[in-house]
Design an enzyme around this catalytic site. Sequence first.
Site, short mmCIF file in Angstrom:
data_model
loop_
_atom_site.label_atom_id
_atom_site.label_comp_id
_atom_site.label_asym_id
_atom_site.label_seq_id
_atom_site.Cartn_x
_atom_site.Cartn_y
_atom_site.Cartn_z
N GLU A 30 0.87 -1.31 -0.03
CA GLU A 30 0.16 0.15 -0.16
C GLU A 30 0.99 1.31 0.02
O GLU A 30 2.17 1.29 0.22
CB GLU A 30 -0.92 -0.04 1.14
CG GLU A 30 -0.04 -0.16 2.36
CD GLU A 30 -0.98 0.15 3.75
OE1 GLU A 30 -1.68 1.41 3.69
OE2 GLU A 30 -0.96 -0.50 4.73
N LYS A 164 -3.34 -2.81 15.16
CA LYS A 164 -3.01 -2.31 16.25
C LYS A 164 -3.89 -2.41 17.31
O LYS A 164 -5.25 -2.43 17.23
CB LYS A 164 -2.76 -0.82 15.82
CG LYS A 164 -1.41 -0.38 15.07
CD LYS A 164 -0.97 1.11 15.55
CE LYS A 164 0.49 1.10 15.14
NZ LYS A 164 0.58 1.56 13.46
#
Length: 307
Positions: A30, A164
């Site tokens: 990405e 995360k």
Amino acid sequence: MTPLAQRIGLVIGDEVADALASGTPVVAMESTIFSNLGLPAPGNREAYERCVAAVRAAGAVAAVTAVLDGKPRVGLDAAQVDRVLEGSNKVAERDVPVAIAQGWAEGMTTVSASVALAHAAGIEVFATGGIGGVHRGVELTGDVSADLDALANHPVVTVCAGAKAFLDLPRTLEFLEGAGVPVLGWQHDDFPAFYSRSSGLPVPHRVETAAEVAGVLRSRLREETGVLLSVPIPEAAEIPAADIEAKMVRALQASEQAGVTGPKVTPFVLARIEEETDGESIPANLALAENNAAIAAQVARALVERR
Ligand code: PSU
Ligand code: MN
């Protein structure tokens, strides 16, 4: 060229096009993670260079996705990479058609946009740091990353260090279960929490080899569904969860107090965590991204070998 690639005018870089034509393994990446939205300079350039080197060392070719000058692209030249490193305009999968139709100068692709473009290009493996997921407080905000929907709707193996821990990891795993996305743990029993090797949540299935991962993708029951391969951060780079949880909570509180919503939430929280940790989170972030790229290249190779 797939019909979709033709319809959207997808530009595939020369090295990537040659690799796809000759059966050389390719790993998509990405652009958000390498832009100002993902990592501060100079860590972003280091992340890019280490990821590309890791892919190359395994005999594969790296293909960064982005929208530049109104064109969706897979595989960037050096000048285009420089633009990504300066980029700050995030595009998720749903934004890409708008960026193309309106000719946006720049769109930094998230996981959802990248997985979609990788699929359009005929690339089966994608490496990132951490995926987006279900946000804490989803009961009130309804905030669920489009990354999860994209994993369910594109037949690509996404290699990540989990998500995360500022996200709601149990609900993220529940979503993937309901969406029919196989979640695999690379030589590990627990779903990783990005900086930490374990979230305390078991991963549904453990795998030991790239060939097994390739076998799972090839054996999928739905044409459109991908696979999530979670890889724990290398031990030497790990930050214990207890050291970072309070900092994440403060970052989330700051985001709420500032009234941040929608796609701005994740970049805001990421930047706050970097501030809260005095940049100590950056080396961990680079180490896990590089490691994921290396393992993604092994998976890409295993997929080529199965053809
Ligand atoms: N998590 C990280 N670093 C990142 C992102 C997530 O640790 O840079 C980026 C990725 O591009 C991911 C996106 O796809 O954030 C998810 O954004 P959202 O939560 O708005 O869906
Ligand atoms: Mn969101």
